[in-house]
Every structure is written in structure tokens, then in C-alpha cells.
Write a protein that holds these residues in place. Structure first.
Motif, mmCIF file in Angstrom:
data_model
loop_
_atom_site.group_PDB
_atom_site.id
_atom_site.type_symbol
_atom_site.label_atom_id
_atom_site.label_comp_id
_atom_site.label_asym_id
_atom_site.label_seq_id
_atom_site.Cartn_x
_atom_site.Cartn_y
_atom_site.Cartn_z
ATOM 1 N N GLU A 141 62.083 24.530 8.075
ATOM 2 C CA GLU A 141 61.368 25.373 7.110
ATOM 3 C C GLU A 141 60.996 24.575 5.860
ATOM 4 O OE1 GLU A 141 63.911 28.686 6.380
ATOM 5 O OE2 GLU A 141 63.457 29.690 8.287
ATOM 6 N N TYR A 142 61.917 23.745 5.395
ATOM 7 C CA TYR A 142 61.627 22.920 4.204
ATOM 8 C C TYR A 142 60.474 21.953 4.499
ATOM 9 C CZ TYR A 142 62.244 19.977 0.098
ATOM 10 O OH TYR A 142 62.024 19.301 -1.073
ATOM 11 N N TYR A 143 60.500 21.341 5.676
ATOM 12 C CA TYR A 143 59.447 20.387 6.046
ATOM 13 C C TYR A 143 58.079 21.072 6.086
ATOM 14 C CZ TYR A 143 56.702 17.144 8.883
ATOM 15 O OH TYR A 143 55.709 16.309 9.348
ATOM 16 N N GLU A 144 58.027 22.249 6.699
ATOM 17 C CA GLU A 144 56.748 22.971 6.814
ATOM 18 C C GLU A 144 56.204 23.367 5.439
ATOM 19 O OE1 GLU A 144 54.904 23.333 9.437
ATOM 20 O OE2 GLU A 144 56.363 22.386 10.770
ATOM 21 N N LEU A 145 57.103 23.741 4.521
ATOM 22 C CA LEU A 145 56.676 24.179 3.184
ATOM 23 C C LEU A 145 56.281 23.008 2.279
ATOM 24 C CD1 LEU A 145 59.338 26.946 2.438
ATOM 25 C CD2 LEU A 145 56.873 27.304 2.697
ATOM 26 N N HIS A 146 56.755 21.789 2.591
ATOM 27 C CA HIS A 146 56.531 20.638 1.697
ATOM 28 C C HIS A 146 55.849 19.474 2.418
ATOM 29 C CE1 HIS A 146 59.889 22.931 -0.082
ATOM 30 N NE2 HIS A 146 59.395 22.554 -1.238
ATOM 31 N N LYS A 147 55.010 19.788 3.401
ATOM 32 C CA LYS A 147 54.369 18.726 4.181
ATOM 33 C C LYS A 147 53.579 17.750 3.319
ATOM 34 C CE LYS A 147 53.792 20.162 8.975
ATOM 35 N NZ LYS A 147 52.831 20.556 10.037
ATOM 36 N N SER A 148 52.960 18.266 2.263
ATOM 37 C CA SER A 148 52.124 17.404 1.417
ATOM 38 C C SER A 148 52.944 16.304 0.742
ATOM 39 C CB SER A 148 51.411 18.232 0.346
ATOM 40 O OG SER A 148 52.352 18.885 -0.491
ATOM 41 N N GLU A 149 54.258 16.515 0.608
ATOM 42 C CA GLU A 149 55.122 15.514 -0.022
ATOM 43 C C GLU A 149 55.430 14.348 0.915
ATOM 44 O OE1 GLU A 149 58.662 17.329 -1.491
ATOM 45 O OE2 GLU A 149 57.572 18.957 -2.509
ATOM 46 N N PHE A 150 55.153 14.539 2.207
ATOM 47 C CA PHE A 150 55.511 13.523 3.191
ATOM 48 C C PHE A 150 54.285 12.812 3.766
ATOM 49 C CE2 PHE A 150 58.804 16.922 3.479
ATOM 50 C CZ PHE A 150 59.793 16.222 2.811
ATOM 51 N N VAL A 151 53.260 12.715 2.950
ATOM 52 C CA VAL A 151 52.051 11.979 3.322
ATOM 53 C C VAL A 151 52.084 10.626 2.622
ATOM 54 C CG1 VAL A 151 49.534 11.924 3.118
ATOM 55 C CG2 VAL A 151 50.686 14.056 3.708
ATOM 56 N N HIS A 152 51.770 9.565 3.347
ATOM 57 C CA HIS A 152 51.796 8.226 2.747
ATOM 58 C C HIS A 152 50.706 7.344 3.366
ATOM 59 C CE1 HIS A 152 53.452 6.394 6.390
ATOM 60 N NE2 HIS A 152 54.273 7.420 6.470
ATOM 61 N N PRO A 153 50.292 6.282 2.656
ATOM 62 C CA PRO A 153 49.320 5.348 3.238
ATOM 63 C C PRO A 153 49.925 4.624 4.440
ATOM 64 C CG PRO A 153 49.517 5.043 0.859
ATOM 65 C CD PRO A 153 50.650 5.930 1.283
ATOM 66 N N GLY A 154 49.060 4.256 5.385
ATOM 67 C CA GLY A 154 49.542 3.512 6.547
ATOM 68 C C GLY A 154 49.733 2.041 6.233
ATOM 69 N N ALA A 155 48.909 1.518 5.286
ATOM 70 C CA ALA A 155 48.973 0.094 4.953
ATOM 71 C C ALA A 155 48.336 -0.151 3.589
ATOM 72 C CB ALA A 155 48.275 -0.720 6.025
ATOM 73 N N PHE A 156 48.566 -1.343 3.058
ATOM 74 C CA PHE A 156 48.047 -1.729 1.746
ATOM 75 C C PHE A 156 47.444 -3.133 1.826
ATOM 76 C CE2 PHE A 156 51.939 0.705 1.464
ATOM 77 C CZ PHE A 156 51.639 1.742 0.597
ATOM 78 N N ASP A 157 46.278 -3.316 1.229
ATOM 79 C CA ASP A 157 45.731 -4.653 1.011
ATOM 80 C C ASP A 157 46.063 -5.029 -0.422
ATOM 81 O OD1 ASP A 157 44.615 -5.081 3.538
ATOM 82 O OD2 ASP A 157 42.872 -3.868 3.029
ATOM 83 N N VAL A 158 46.817 -6.117 -0.593
ATOM 84 C CA VAL A 158 47.315 -6.471 -1.919
ATOM 85 C C VAL A 158 47.108 -7.953 -2.214
ATOM 86 C CG1 VAL A 158 49.099 -4.696 -1.715
ATOM 87 C CG2 VAL A 158 49.662 -7.067 -1.170
ATOM 88 N N VAL A 159 47.154 -8.255 -3.512
ATOM 89 C CA VAL A 159 47.292 -9.633 -3.967
ATOM 90 C C VAL A 159 48.622 -9.703 -4.700
ATOM 91 C CG1 VAL A 159 46.344 -11.521 -5.340
ATOM 92 C CG2 VAL A 159 44.792 -9.860 -4.248
ATOM 93 N N ILE A 160 49.515 -10.561 -4.238
ATOM 94 C CA ILE A 160 50.836 -10.701 -4.856
ATOM 95 C C ILE A 160 50.788 -11.828 -5.875
ATOM 96 C CG2 ILE A 160 53.304 -11.013 -4.463
ATOM 97 C CD1 ILE A 160 52.796 -10.273 -1.519
ATOM 98 N N TYR A 161 51.133 -11.506 -7.116
ATOM 99 C CA TYR A 161 51.198 -12.503 -8.195
ATOM 100 C C TYR A 161 52.671 -12.823 -8.435
ATOM 101 C CZ TYR A 161 46.277 -11.620 -9.226
ATOM 102 O OH TYR A 161 44.912 -11.514 -9.142
ATOM 103 N N MET A 162 53.018 -14.120 -8.410
ATOM 104 C CA MET A 162 54.417 -14.531 -8.543
ATOM 105 C C MET A 162 54.579 -15.588 -9.627
ATOM 106 S SD MET A 162 55.383 -14.769 -4.489
ATOM 107 C CE MET A 162 53.780 -15.513 -4.107
ATOM 108 N N SER A 163 55.694 -15.478 -10.354
ATOM 109 C CA SER A 163 55.986 -16.439 -11.419
ATOM 110 C C SER A 163 57.487 -16.481 -11.666
ATOM 111 C CB SER A 163 55.256 -16.049 -12.711
ATOM 112 O OG SER A 163 55.647 -16.881 -13.785
ATOM 113 N N ALA A 164 57.938 -17.606 -12.219
ATOM 114 C CA ALA A 164 59.351 -17.711 -12.611
ATOM 115 C C ALA A 164 59.627 -16.917 -13.878
ATOM 116 C CB ALA A 164 59.735 -19.176 -12.820
#
Length: 278
Positions: A141-164
């Protein structure tokens, strides 16, 4: 005689100032006007809301003392170590991040962690026998009422910036055109299901065409993710979020039990409101 009168006068002045600073007493224990004003400013709430929060906190403190609940220094350190490990940091890195973000020294952080752990022990003592694990029907019942909270992207295209240095990364984030040969970059396609939950949450909560917050990279340095695109929005199945739902439902039940417990405590706590901030 003059000295005696002077001492008595100064004592009465100090006592009057102390009384003038007290706003509320809970079982004789004071909450000051200053504490209420601080709570109002930090949480951006009304005086009455701040008072209620501080009364609840005071009741918790008194109950912790009554039950003789304590937390050892090793328990505090273990909690800090586990939090650091979950965020791919050493303990010293974690202290540094907390100091930079919140302005807390390691001693102040340990005090706050001890407070948190004592409250958790108190909550467990009060609610342990009163909170049952949710049934399969409750979870569904909780899952059915809050389905919108369990939506997420399948993947991400990113640029990772790294430094000390986190400061150098901050300069780059504030000014993307800033040339910094000591900052490394790496473009990646990251699938949501193949990364740690903390990283998945960080990327999900960062908007497209913006940088994420700066986080440790687990190798003694720091990194920030620039989100170029998010792909294939997906709905998480009930099995993949079942533990999350159980934790949420039990948390709600626990808070209800605790709320009722402290409301009953209020009735017998001899709470006196002397004055409130103007």
C-alpha cells in the motif's frame, strides 16, 4: 558592613539577571530566552514552535538522566568511522569536511554524535516493544501511494573534475572558464544501478548542466560531477525499495509512539512558561 551589603547587592543583581534570562522551566530545569531566540533563527520558526522543540529536547535530556543512559567514547568513534566509510572518507577527511561545511571542531562533532546516540538509545528503550515490522500489505500500500518517490534516472553522462585540493575545485565550479592544469577531468557514462546508493543519490539530486557538491574521491583527493545529461527515467520495482519502505514505515510508527510518550510526560512535567521573546 559596607562590604557585606555590596556582596549582597551584587548577588541579588546576578540572581535577578539569571531569572530574567529564563523563559520556561521543565521540572525546574530552565530554557532561556537566548536558547529560544537561537532556535527561532536557526530553524526560521515562531517563538512558540521553538519553545515546543526545546521543551521536547529538555524532556528527552531529563529522561536520559532518569534512565542513566550513557554513550562511551568508543561508540562515538565507531559512529564517526562508519559515517566516514559510507562516504568513502578517512576519519581525518570527515573531520575536515565537517569543519569546512559546518564550522564544527572534532570535539564539537563528538559532542553532537554523543547526543544523537543517547537519543537513539532512549528512543529504542521507549519504542522497541511497541513498534512492529510492517506487513506485506502495508508495504504494498505504501509503495502504490508513493510511486513517484521511487522514480530515478537510468544513467548519467558526466564530466568528473578531480583535484587534491577542494579549494581549487571550488574555484573551477565558481568559474568554469578558469584554467587549472592541476585539475583532472574524465568523461563517463554512469549507470544508476551499478554505483553505490550514496553516489546514485548525489547524481540524481544534481540538476543537468550544474556541478554536484564536492566530495572525497576515496584516494586522498576530491571530486565534483558536472551533469551533462540524465537518461531513461525508470520506476524502481517494489522489491528493490522494500527495505527503504520498511525503514520509512517503522520510522513513522516509532515517531508516533515517541510523540505520545512525550505528550504524556508533558502532562506531569510541571512546565512553566515565565516569558517569551517579544
Amino acid at each position: 558592613m559596607y562590604k557585606i551589603l555590596l556582596v549582597l547587592f551584587l548577588s541579588s543583581v546576578v540572581f535577578a539577571e539569571l531569572i530574567d534570562g529564563v523563559a520556561v522551566t521543565v521540572k525546574g530545569s530552565p530554557i532561556t530566552l537566548h536558547e529560544i531566540k537561537e532556535q527561532m533563527e536557526s530553524a526560521n520558526i515562531s517563538a512558540d514552535q521553538a519553545k515546543d522543540i526545546l521543551v521536547r529536547k529538555k524532556l528527552e535530556e531529563l529522561e536520559i538522566k532518569e534512565r542513566k543512559i550513557d554513550v562511551s567514547s568508543s561508540e562515538v568513534y565507531d559512529d564517526i568511522k562508519q559515517t566516514a566509510e559510507r562516504n568513502n572518507m578517512s576519519v581525518s577527511q570527515f573531520y575536515e569536511v565537517v569543519r569546512n561545511r559546518n564550522g564544527l571542531t572534532s570535539a564539537q562533532l563528538k559532542d553532537k554524535i554523543k547526543e544523537k546516540l543517547m537519543s537513539q538509545k532512549l528512543y529504542g528503550a521507549i519504542a522497541y516493544s511497541s513498534v512492529s515490522k510492517p506487513s506485506e500489505q502495508e508495504i504494498k500500500e505504501y509503495y502504490e501511494l508513493h510511486k513517484s518517490e521511487f522514480v530515478h534516472p537510468g544513467a548519467f553522462d558526466v564530466v568528473i573534475y578531480m583535484s587534491a585540493s577542494p579549494d581549487r575545485l571550488k574555484e573551477k565550479i565558481d568559474n568554469p572558464m578558469f584554467y587549472a592544469p592541476d585539475i583532472q577531468t574524465n568523461e563517463q557514462h554512469i549507470e544508476y544501478e551499478k554505483v553505490a546508493p550514496e553516489l546514485a543519490s548525489l547524481l540524481s539530486n544534481t540538476s543537468v548542466n550544474t556541478f554536484s557538491q564536492i566530495v572525497p574521491n576515496g584516494q586522498g583527493g576530491y571530486m565534483s560531477f558536472y551533469i551533462k545529461a540524465k537518461e531513461d527515467v525508470k520506476e524502481a520495482g517494489i522489491e528493490s525499495v522494500k527495505n527503504q519502505i520498511i525503514s520509512t514505515i517503522m520510522g513513522s510508527k516509532r515517531e508516533m509512539v515517541l510523540g505520545e510518550f512525550f505528550e504524556r510526560m508533558k502532562l506531569s512535567a510541571n512546565i512553566k512558561v515565565l516569558r517569551m521573546p517579544e
